[in-house]
Scaffold this motif. Sequence first.
Motif, PDB file in Angstrom:
ATOM      1  N   PHE A  22      38.137  45.867  49.509  1.00 29.65           N
ATOM      2  CA  PHE A  22      37.798  45.635  48.104  1.00 29.65           C
ATOM      3  C   PHE A  22      36.368  46.069  47.819  1.00 29.65           C
ATOM      4  N   LEU A  23      35.422  45.681  48.668  1.00 29.70           N
ATOM      5  CA  LEU A  23      34.032  46.046  48.436  1.00 29.70           C
ATOM      6  C   LEU A  23      33.832  47.551  48.512  1.00 29.70           C
ATOM      7  N   ARG A  40      46.273  46.487  47.906  1.00 27.14           N
ATOM      8  CA  ARG A  40      47.406  45.709  47.409  1.00 27.14           C
ATOM      9  C   ARG A  40      48.347  45.314  48.554  1.00 27.14           C
ATOM     10  N   LEU A  41      48.486  46.168  49.556  1.00 20.50           N
ATOM     11  CA  LEU A  41      49.261  45.799  50.745  1.00 20.50           C
ATOM     12  C   LEU A  41      48.609  44.614  51.449  1.00 20.50           C
ATOM     13  N   PHE A  42      47.292  44.628  51.532  1.00 17.89           N
ATOM     14  CA  PHE A  42      46.599  43.505  52.159  1.00 17.89           C
ATOM     15  C   PHE A  42      46.694  42.243  51.322  1.00 17.89           C
ATOM     16  N   VAL A  76      41.142  34.334  43.905  1.00 12.95           N
ATOM     17  CA  VAL A  76      40.267  35.350  44.503  1.00 12.95           C
ATOM     18  C   VAL A  76      40.949  36.713  44.438  1.00 12.95           C
ATOM     19  N   ILE A  77      42.211  36.762  44.823  1.00 14.35           N
ATOM     20  CA  ILE A  77      42.954  38.021  44.776  1.00 14.35           C
ATOM     21  C   ILE A  77      43.042  38.525  43.334  1.00 14.35           C
ATOM     22  N   GLY A  78      43.276  37.620  42.398  1.00 10.66           N
ATOM     23  CA  GLY A  78      43.338  38.010  40.999  1.00 10.66           C
ATOM     24  C   GLY A  78      42.029  38.598  40.497  1.00 10.66           C
ATOM     25  N   ILE A  98      31.394  37.469  39.014  1.00 11.97           N
ATOM     26  CA  ILE A  98      30.894  36.097  39.173  1.00 11.97           C
ATOM     27  C   ILE A  98      32.031  35.162  39.551  1.00 11.97           C
ATOM     28  N   LEU A  99      33.167  35.271  38.842  1.00 14.33           N
ATOM     29  CA  LEU A  99      34.320  34.432  39.162  1.00 14.33           C
ATOM     30  C   LEU A  99      34.840  34.714  40.571  1.00 14.33           C
ATOM     31  N   PHE A 100      34.821  35.980  40.985  1.00 11.56           N
ATOM     32  CA  PHE A 100      35.237  36.347  42.339  1.00 11.56           C
ATOM     33  C   PHE A 100      34.389  35.612  43.373  1.00 11.56           C
ATOM     34  N   VAL A 101      33.073  35.650  43.203  1.00 10.89           N
ATOM     35  CA  VAL A 101      32.173  35.007  44.164  1.00 10.89           C
ATOM     36  C   VAL A 101      32.367  33.493  44.162  1.00 10.89           C
TER      37      VAL A 101
END
Length: 122
Positions: A22-23, A40-42, A76-78, A98-101
Motif C-alpha cells: 500500500f505504501l 487487493r489480493l492481500f 484499515v483496509i477500507g 489520517i483515518l488510516f493511521v
Amino acid sequence: MDFLTSRTDLHITTWVVGIVIFLIAALSGKQSKGLHMTLRLFYILIIITGGALFIEAMKFGQGMLYGFKFIGGILVIGMMEMVLVRQKKNKPTTMFWILFVVFLLITMFLGFKLPMGFSFFA
C-alpha cells in the motif's frame, strides 16, 4: 483451518506485506494497476487469516474486543482502498490518510494487547 489458527505469524505477515505494498502504491508518483490488484489480493488474504483467528479467539472469552479489532481491520483496509482510489481520481486524500493511521494504531494496539497477540504492552 488448523494451519491458519495455530499461529498468528501468517496473519501478521499478510498485513505487513499488505501495508508495504500500500505504501509503495500510494507514495509512488504513478498508479500501477498490477500493484493495486496485488494489494487487493492481500486484502483478501488478510481478511481470511484474520477471520480464522477471530473464530479461534472466541475461546478466550473476549469476543467483543476481538470483534472491535476485526472491525478496525476492515476499516484499515477500507481506508487503504479509499486513499488509492481517490489518488487515482486526483481528489484530496488527507482525511483518509489520517483515518488510516488512527484505525491502524487502534487495531494494532488491540492486536498486541489481546491474549492471542504478542505481549508488547504487558
